[in-house]
Motif scaffolding. Sequence first.
Motif, PDB file in Angstrom:
ATOM      1  N   TYR A 158       0.490  -1.125  -0.068  1.00 26.13           N
ATOM      2  CA  TYR A 158      -0.608   0.884  -0.210  1.00 26.13           C
ATOM      3  C   TYR A 158       0.572   1.304  -0.282  1.00 26.13           C
ATOM      4  O   TYR A 158       1.974   1.223   0.655  1.00 26.13           O
ATOM      5  N   LEU A 159       0.848   2.043  -1.022  1.00 24.04           N
ATOM      6  CA  LEU A 159       1.488   3.351  -1.011  1.00 24.04           C
ATOM      7  C   LEU A 159       0.379   4.456  -0.707  1.00 24.04           C
ATOM      8  O   LEU A 159      -0.206   4.547  -1.719  1.00 24.04           O
TER       9      LEU A 159
ATOM     10  N   ALA B 143      -9.435  -6.820   2.394  1.00 23.54           N
ATOM     11  CA  ALA B 143      -9.772  -7.929   2.127  1.00 23.54           C
ATOM     12  C   ALA B 143      -9.083  -9.271   2.270  1.00 23.54           C
ATOM     13  O   ALA B 143      -8.120  -9.503   2.148  1.00 23.54           O
ATOM     14  N   GLU B 144      -9.544 -10.560   2.879  1.00 24.32           N
ATOM     15  CA  GLU B 144      -7.941 -11.303   3.147  1.00 24.32           C
ATOM     16  C   GLU B 144      -7.524 -11.505   2.036  1.00 24.32           C
ATOM     17  O   GLU B 144      -6.408 -11.918   2.682  1.00 24.32           O
ATOM     18  N   GLU B 145      -7.963 -11.510   1.369  1.00 26.73           N
ATOM     19  CA  GLU B 145      -7.992 -12.961  -0.057  1.00 26.73           C
ATOM     20  C   GLU B 145      -7.012 -11.746  -1.190  1.00 26.73           C
ATOM     21  O   GLU B 145      -5.717 -12.272  -1.191  1.00 26.73           O
ATOM     22  N   THR B 146      -7.538 -11.046  -1.350  1.00 26.65           N
ATOM     23  CA  THR B 146      -6.624 -10.213  -2.476  1.00 26.65           C
ATOM     24  C   THR B 146      -6.585  -8.627  -2.069  1.00 26.65           C
ATOM     25  O   THR B 146      -5.697  -8.149  -2.559  1.00 26.65           O
ATOM     26  N   GLY B 147      -6.390  -8.458  -0.314  1.00 22.78           N
ATOM     27  CA  GLY B 147      -5.804  -6.769  -0.330  1.00 22.78           C
ATOM     28  C   GLY B 147      -6.566  -5.974  -0.800  1.00 22.78           C
ATOM     29  O   GLY B 147      -6.104  -4.540  -0.065  1.00 22.78           O
TER      30      GLY B 147
ATOM     31  N   LEU C  36       2.161  -4.250  -9.149  1.00 23.72           N
ATOM     32  CA  LEU C  36       1.064  -4.517 -10.070  1.00 23.72           C
ATOM     33  C   LEU C  36       0.371  -3.149  -9.428  1.00 23.72           C
ATOM     34  O   LEU C  36      -0.617  -4.023  -8.036  1.00 23.72           O
ATOM     35  N   GLU C  37      -0.450  -2.735  -9.166  1.00 27.11           N
ATOM     36  CA  GLU C  37      -0.959  -1.827  -8.976  1.00 27.11           C
ATOM     37  C   GLU C  37      -2.981  -2.537  -9.854  1.00 27.11           C
ATOM     38  O   GLU C  37      -3.056  -2.749 -10.882  1.00 27.11           O
ATOM     39  N   ARG C  38      -3.165  -2.630  -8.155  1.00 22.83           N
ATOM     40  CA  ARG C  38      -5.202  -2.913  -8.181  1.00 22.83           C
ATOM     41  C   ARG C  38      -6.001  -2.329  -7.966  1.00 22.83           C
ATOM     42  O   ARG C  38      -6.639  -2.427  -8.557  1.00 22.83           O
ATOM     43  N   GLN C  39      -5.598  -1.248  -7.161  1.00 27.82           N
ATOM     44  CA  GLN C  39      -6.945  -0.227  -6.716  1.00 27.82           C
ATOM     45  C   GLN C  39      -5.700   1.055  -6.624  1.00 27.82           C
ATOM     46  O   GLN C  39      -5.123   1.208  -5.504  1.00 27.82           O
TER      47      GLN C  39
ATOM     48  N   GLU D 100      -3.706  10.148  -2.605  1.00 29.61           N
ATOM     49  CA  GLU D 100      -4.893   8.820  -2.814  1.00 29.61           C
ATOM     50  C   GLU D 100      -4.131   8.044  -1.882  1.00 29.61           C
ATOM     51  O   GLU D 100      -3.579   8.225  -1.422  1.00 29.61           O
ATOM     52  N   VAL D 101      -5.039   6.080  -1.854  1.00 32.67           N
ATOM     53  CA  VAL D 101      -3.887   5.498  -1.443  1.00 32.67           C
ATOM     54  C   VAL D 101      -3.796   4.359  -2.440  1.00 32.67           C
ATOM     55  O   VAL D 101      -5.045   4.446  -3.256  1.00 32.67           O
ATOM     56  N   VAL D 102      -3.002   3.838  -2.831  1.00 31.71           N
ATOM     57  CA  VAL D 102      -2.389   2.668  -4.043  1.00 31.71           C
ATOM     58  C   VAL D 102      -2.561   1.330  -3.600  1.00 31.71           C
ATOM     59  O   VAL D 102      -1.466   1.076  -2.830  1.00 31.71           O
ATOM     60  N   MET D 103      -3.397   0.307  -3.748  1.00 38.27           N
ATOM     61  CA  MET D 103      -3.127  -0.545  -3.645  1.00 38.27           C
ATOM     62  C   MET D 103      -2.157  -1.500  -4.693  1.00 38.27           C
ATOM     63  O   MET D 103      -2.705  -1.427  -5.713  1.00 38.27           O
TER      64      MET D 103
END
Length: 378
Positions: free
Chosen positions: A239-240, A306-310, A259-262, A247-250
Motif C-alpha cells: 500500500y502506497l 479483503a483477506e484474499e485480494t488485499g 502491480l497496481e490493482r486499486q 490517494e492510496v494505492v494497493m
Amino acid sequence: MNDLLKTMVTAALMNLTLEANAAVLLVGSYTQGTSQGIYRYEFDPRSGLIGSEPVQVVKSENPSWLVLSADQRLLFAVNEQGEGKGMVSSFSLGAHGEIAPLSQTASQGDDPTHASLSHDQRYLFVASYAASSQPGGSLIAVPVARDGTLQPAVQQERHSPSGVDPERQATAHVHSAVPSPDGRYLYASDLGADKVFVYRYDGANPTQPLTPAIPASVGLPPGSGPRHLLFDAQGRHAYLTLEMSGEVVMFDVRDGALLERQRLPLTDSDKADAKAGGAVHLSADGRFLYVSNRGTANEILVFAVAEETGRLTFVQRRSVEGDHPREFSLDPSGHFLLVANQKSNQIVVMQRDPREGTLGKTVQSLPIDAPSDLKFLE
C-alpha cells in the motif's frame, strides 16, 4: 490504618501497577521550537493514557524519524537538517527503554526524512528528501556494526525527477526506503520522480549492497508524489500513499514487482490544499488499513482489507483534532491509535475497536512541541 495512610498506600499500589503494565513510547520531534529531541514516555495500555511528563529526554537535532532494531536494543534516528547538515544517529536501548547515544554519521543528503534497517540488520537505508537543494534527494546505504555504531555510507543513489510540478518536482525527493518482508528488495518512494524505485539487496556486497531490480521502478500518475510504502505481513500486497494527489494505492507483489490493482482518493475535495497523503499503517491482524491525510483535511481514514485480494473498502473518516498528522501509531494492545499532530503541538490518543477497526472517542491530548514520529517498544 487511618484514611490518609490508606489513600497513600492505595496511590502507591496504583503507581506500581501502572509501571508494571506500562509500555514504552518513543517520540521523535522537530527541534526548531521548544522540543529538545527524542522523548521517552510511559503508556498505559489499559486506559490509553501517556504519562504527563517524559521519563527521559535525549537532545538531538530534528530526530524526525525513528527506527528500532529487530531485538529492540538499538534505536536509529534521522536528523532532518538541510544545507549539508543532515545526519543519522544511533543509540543503545536499556532493559526499560533507557536511551544512550552511540554514534552519528553524515546522511550525504539534505533533509533525511525516513530510514529502515535491512532484515539482516547490516545496513541502514536512509531517504533524504532535500526540500530545496540541488542536486535533490537521494538514497544511501549506511553500514551498521554489531554494536550499533554507524559507518560512513558506502552507496548513494540518485533519481531523475518528473518535473511535472515545476516547484515540487524539479528535483528528486526520496521520501521513504522500505525493505520487502523477505528482505530481498528495497523500495524507494520518490515524490519528485513520481516513481517507486526497486533495488535488489545483497548484504554480502560491501560496496554496493543495492542494485536495480528488473523492472527498476514502477510509475505512478504524473504529479501524484509517492510518499510512504507499506507491505502486509506475507509480502503479497503493498500500500502506497500519494502525497500530492491525495490517494492510496494497493498493489499485488510478484517477484519484487509492484502491480497496481486499486487506487482510492483520500478526500472528495478538488482543492490541492486538501490533498496531502501521509502515513500508512496496518493493524496487527492485517484486517484494517489506516491512512493520514494532512493539509486542510487533517484526518485518519480507515479501510477494511479483503483477506484474499488485499483490496480496500472504505470504513471511516476521523478528524485528528489537530493540525498536520505527521505520523501515527497503533499501540501494542490494538485498542488505541496515537497521532503526532506536528503543527498543533500535540499527541492525540483515540480509542479503537479491534473488531470493527473504527476509531472512537479521544481519551487524551498531550502537549508536546512538533512531534513527528511514534514508536512503541514491545
